[in-house]
Design an enzyme around this catalytic site. Structure first.
Site, PDB file in Angstrom:
ATOM      1  N   LYS A 214       0.830  -1.203   0.000  1.00 15.60           N
ATOM      2  CA  LYS A 214       0.000   0.000   0.000  1.00 15.60           C
ATOM      3  C   LYS A 214       0.866   1.255   0.000  1.00 15.60           C
ATOM      4  O   LYS A 214       0.647   2.181  -0.774  1.00 15.60           O
ATOM      5  CB  LYS A 214      -0.940   0.000   1.205  1.00 15.60           C
ATOM      6  N   GLU A 220      10.411  -5.410   3.749  1.00 20.78           N
ATOM      7  CA  GLU A 220      10.542  -6.755   3.191  1.00 20.78           C
ATOM      8  C   GLU A 220      10.159  -6.789   1.713  1.00 20.78           C
ATOM      9  O   GLU A 220      10.863  -7.375   0.880  1.00 20.78           O
ATOM     10  CB  GLU A 220       9.678  -7.748   3.980  1.00 20.78           C
ATOM     11  N   GLY A 275      -4.964  -4.376   5.039  1.00 18.03           N
ATOM     12  CA  GLY A 275      -4.186  -5.399   4.354  1.00 18.03           C
ATOM     13  C   GLY A 275      -4.712  -6.804   4.542  1.00 18.03           C
ATOM     14  O   GLY A 275      -4.797  -7.582   3.590  1.00 18.03           O
ATOM     15  N   ARG A 276      -5.093  -7.145   5.761  1.00 21.81           N
ATOM     16  CA  ARG A 276      -5.542  -8.514   6.026  1.00 21.81           C
ATOM     17  C   ARG A 276      -6.965  -8.768   5.527  1.00 21.81           C
ATOM     18  O   ARG A 276      -7.456  -9.893   5.630  1.00 21.81           O
ATOM     19  CB  ARG A 276      -5.410  -8.821   7.510  1.00 21.81           C
ATOM     20  N   GLU A 361      -3.897 -10.245  14.548  1.00 25.38           N
ATOM     21  CA  GLU A 361      -3.526  -8.860  14.258  1.00 25.38           C
ATOM     22  C   GLU A 361      -4.720  -7.939  14.446  1.00 25.38           C
ATOM     23  O   GLU A 361      -4.568  -6.782  14.834  1.00 25.38           O
ATOM     24  CB  GLU A 361      -2.982  -8.737  12.836  1.00 25.38           C
ATOM     25  N   HIS A 392      -1.881 -36.914  14.106  1.00 26.95           N
ATOM     26  CA  HIS A 392      -0.656 -37.622  14.450  1.00 26.95           C
ATOM     27  C   HIS A 392       0.418 -36.663  14.941  1.00 26.95           C
ATOM     28  O   HIS A 392       1.599 -37.013  14.962  1.00 26.95           O
ATOM     29  CB  HIS A 392      -0.163 -38.427  13.243  1.00 26.95           C
ATOM     30  N   LYS A 520       9.178  -2.486  13.472  1.00 23.50           N
ATOM     31  CA  LYS A 520       9.664  -1.903  12.219  1.00 23.50           C
ATOM     32  C   LYS A 520      10.580  -0.714  12.499  1.00 23.50           C
ATOM     33  O   LYS A 520      11.639  -0.559  11.875  1.00 23.50           O
ATOM     34  CB  LYS A 520       8.481  -1.445  11.355  1.00 23.50           C
TER      35      LYS A 520
END
Length: 557
Positions: A214, A220, A275-276, A361, A392, A520
Site C-alpha cells: 500500500k 521486506e 491489508g488482512r 492482528e 498424528h 519496524k
C-alpha cells in the site's frame, strides 16, 4: 462523526460492561463445567437440529459446545444490549469505525453487487475490477508478452502480511480450478533465500512480478522487489523491460513509478481496505489470473452471501454472531486459552496461517475504544493445520492435555480428486475427532476394554488412568458439499465477520495494528548499526552484544 462502539448509542452498554450479564454468565459457566456434553445430547434428541444452521449450502454445527437455551439466550441478550446490530450497520454504511486512523472499513463493498456499493465508491471499485480482469485475461490468453515476445507463465507475487497470506492461501485453495500452464509463487520473507530459491525456478523471459504494498515502502517487500528487478535486468540486459514484467499494487503511485513500473501497470489500494482484508481487492490479482474472472466473481459472491446473512439474520440465527459469542463464552468464561482450526481439506493447507493474521492482528489489543485498558481477555492464540496430519501430531493435547482447546473442524463431503473410499475415511476421521473430544472415554470404560483384551485386572487398573480421555471438549463443524470458489469466499468472510463481531463484544478496534509498527521502527536503527559498523546503539546490553556478535561473524560478500 467518529464512531465508537461504547458511545455511539446512548442506550447501548458494551458487552463486558454489563455487570449483571457478567455475573450471570460466570454462574452459568460454573454449571456448564459440571455438565457433560454427552448428557446434553442424551437429554435432547433434537440438539443437532436446534444448534445447526445452513448458509447457502454451508452447514454450521455448533451443537458440541457448552451451550443450552439459557446460556445462549443470555449471550444473545447481552449482544442486543451492546447493540451489535448497530455496530454491524456502522461498518457497512461506511462510518469511520477504525477510530485510531479515522478510516472507514469497507472491504465488504468489494464483494457487493454494484447496487449495494456506497455511491461514492462505485466508480473506483468498478474501474479497479475492470483493470484487474483485463490484466488477468491478457495473461491467461497469452496476449501480454514479456520483453522478448514470450507469454508470461511464471507469476511471482511479492508482498507480506495480507498482501501475501491472502493470495497465497487462495491460489493454493483453488488450484483445482487454476489454469494449468501457469505457475504461481509467493515471496514474503526478507530472508534472501526466499527470493533466490523462487527465482531459481523461473525464466526471466516469461516471469511476471506482482509487487503489492500500500505504501510502497514496506522493507521486506521492497527488498525482494529490488532483488527481482536486478535479476531481471541482469538476465535481459535492459531496465526498460520492467514495464513488460512488473505490476504494482499500491496507493503510492509516485513511488511505484520511481521504482520503474509505469502508471499503466499500477492497480489501486485504498485506506478503507486493511491489508488482512484485501484479498477481495486488486491484491487478489494472482488469484484472478489463476482461476479466471468468472470463478473469481463466484469467490466474491460467496463472501457477499455471508455479508448479507450477517446484516439480515436475527442474532440467534446469525452464524458470524454465534461464532463470536461462542468464542467469547469459551475464552472469557469457560477458561480456554487458545483456539484451533483443523481443515480436513488438503487444498486449505494455508488457511490457518491466513486466519492467524486476520484474528490475532485484528483483535490482539488490550485497550478499549475509549482508551481505557481492557479488564477482560481479548484475542487468544489461534493455531491448527490440516487433518488427518494433525491427528498424528498435536491432537493428543486436545484429547488428554490439561488445557481445553475449542476447535473448529472444516470438511467437505465430496473430494475434488476422488479415489475409492478415501474421502469417506477423511470425513470419518473428522467426525470421529469431534465425537471423541465430546464423549471421551471414562476410566471404567478403559478398564473394561483392557480386561476384554485379556489383560490382568491389576495391570488393567494401572494402565486405565493413562487411557482415560476426559472428553467434554467443545468443537464446531463447518461442512460443505465440495470446495468451490463460492465456498472459499464464504469461509473467509465468515471468519472476517466473526473477528469483527468479537471486536465489538470486546469493545476494541479490529482494524489498526500499531503493535506491528514498533518492531519496524527499531529494526531500521539496528540495521544501520549492523551495516555501518559504527558505535553500537544506545540500547540494552543484550541487543548491543548481539550487534557486536553479528559484526564479528559476518562474512564479506
Amino acid at each position: 462523526m467518529t464512531y465508537r462502539i461504547d458511545t455511539m448509542d446512548t442506550e447501548a452498554t458494551p458487552f463486558f460492561k454489563q455487570e449483571n450479564l457478567q455475573d450471570k454468565l460466570k454462574c452459568l459457566a460454573e454449571i456448564a463445567h459440571k455438565t457433560k456434553l454427552v448428557d446434553r445430547f442424551n437429554d435432547d434428541a433434537s440438539r443437532f437440529d436446534r444448534y445447526s444452521l445452513d448458509l447457502d449450502g454451508l452447514l454450521f454445527d455448533y451443537s458440541k459446545n457448552h451451550l443450552d437455551k439459557e446460556i445462549l439466550d443470555t449471550l444473545i441478550e447481552g449482544a442486543k444490549k451492546a447493540n451489535i446490530q448497530s455496530a454491524i450497520e456502522a461498518m457497512f454504511s461506511g462510518e469511520k469505525i477504525n477510530i485510531t486512523e479515522d478510516r472507514a472499513v469497507l472491504h465488504t463493498a468489494l464483494r457487493a453487487p454494484t447496487e449495494q456499493i456506497p455511491a461514492e465508491l462505485v466508480h473506483k471499485i468498478t474501474e479497479a475490477k475492470k483493470s484487474v480482469s483485463a490484466f488477468s485475461a491478457k495473461i491467461r490468453n497469452k496476449e501480454w508478452l514479456g520483453s522478448t515476445g514470450k507469454p508470461l507463465l511464471h507469476i511471482v507475487n511479492i508482498g507480506i502480511g495480507g498482501s501475501d497470506l491472502g493470495p497465497a492461501m487462495a491460489v493454493e485453495a483453488l488450484s483445482h480450478y487454476a489454469q494449468q500452464d501457469l505457475s504461481f509463487y509467493f515471496v514474503s520473507n526478507i530472508d534472501p533465500t526466499h527470493i533466490c530459491e523462487t527465482l531459481a525456478k523461473c525464466d526471466p523471459e516469461t516471469t511476471l512480478f506482482i509487487i503489492s504494498s500500500k505504501s510502497f515502502s514496506t522493507l521486506e517487500t521492497l527488498s525482494n522487489a529490488k532483488a527481482a528487478k536486478q535479476w531481471l535486468i541482469d538476465h535481459l540486459g535492459k531496465s526498460e523491460a520492467l514495464g513488460k514484467h512488473f505490476i504494482g499494487i499500491s496507493a503510492n503511485v509516485p513511488a511505484v513509478n520511481t521504482f520503474g513500473i509505469p502508471t499503466a501497470n499500477i492497480l489501486p489500494m485504498w485506506d478503507w481496505v486493511g491489508g488482512r482484508y484485501s484479498l477481495w481487492s486488486a491484491i487478489g490479482l494472482a488469484l484472478e489470473i489463476a482461476i479466471g474472472t468468472d470463478e473469481f466473481t463466484q469467490f466474491l459472491a460467496g463472501g457477499h452471501s455471508v455479508d448479507n446473512h450477517l446484516r439480515t439474520q436475527p442474532l440467534e440465527q446469525n452464524i458470524p454472531v454465534l461464532m463470536a459469542l461462542i468464542s467469547a463464552w469459551n475464552s472469557n468464561f469457560m477458561g480456554a486459552d487458545s483456539n484451533a482450526v483443523v481443515c480436513y481439506e488438503q487444498y486449505l493447507h494455508r488457511f490457518v496461517s491466513y486466519l492467524q493474521q486476520m484474528d490475532m492482528e485484528s483483535n490482539g489489543k488490550g485497550v478499549q475504544n475509549n482508551g481505557q485498558a481492557c479488564e477482560w481477555q481479548t484475542a487468544i492464540p489461534l493455531w491448527g493445520g490440516t487433518g488427518s496430519d494433525t491427528q498424528h501430531s498435536y491432537h493428543q493435547l486436545f484429547h488428554q492435555g490439561s488445557r481445553m482447546v475449542p476447535l473448529d473442524f472444516i470438511v467437505g463431503v465430496n473430494s475434488l480428486n476422488p479415489i475409492e473410499d478415501q474421502q469417506a475415511f477423511l470425513f470419518a476421521n473428522c467426525l470421529a475427532q469431534s465425537q471423541a473430544l465430546m464423549a471421551g472415554k471414562t476410566k471404567d470404560e478403559a478398564t473394561a476394554e483392557l480386561l476384554q483384551q485379556g489383560m490382568q485386572a491389576s495391570d488393567a487398573a494401572k494402565l486405565a488412568p493413562h487411557k482415560t480421555i476426559p472428553g467434554n471438549r467443545p468443537s464446531n463443524l463447518f461442512v460443505y458439499k465440495k470446495l468451490t470458489p463460492f465456498v472459499l469466499g464464504q469461509l473467509v468472510a465468515l471468519y472476517e465477520q466473526k473477528v469483527f463481531v468479537l471486536s465489538a463484544l470486546w469493545n476494541i478496534n479490529a482494524f489498526d495494528q500499531w503493535g506491528v509498527e514498533l518492531g519496524k521502527q527499531l529494526s531500521n536503527s539496528i540495521k544501520s548499526a549492523l551495516i555501518e559498523q559504527g558505535d553500537p546503539l544506545s540500547c540494552d546490553s543484550s541487543t548491543a552484544g548481539l550487534i557486536n556478535h553479528y559484526r564479528n561473524n559476518i562474512q564479506a560478500t
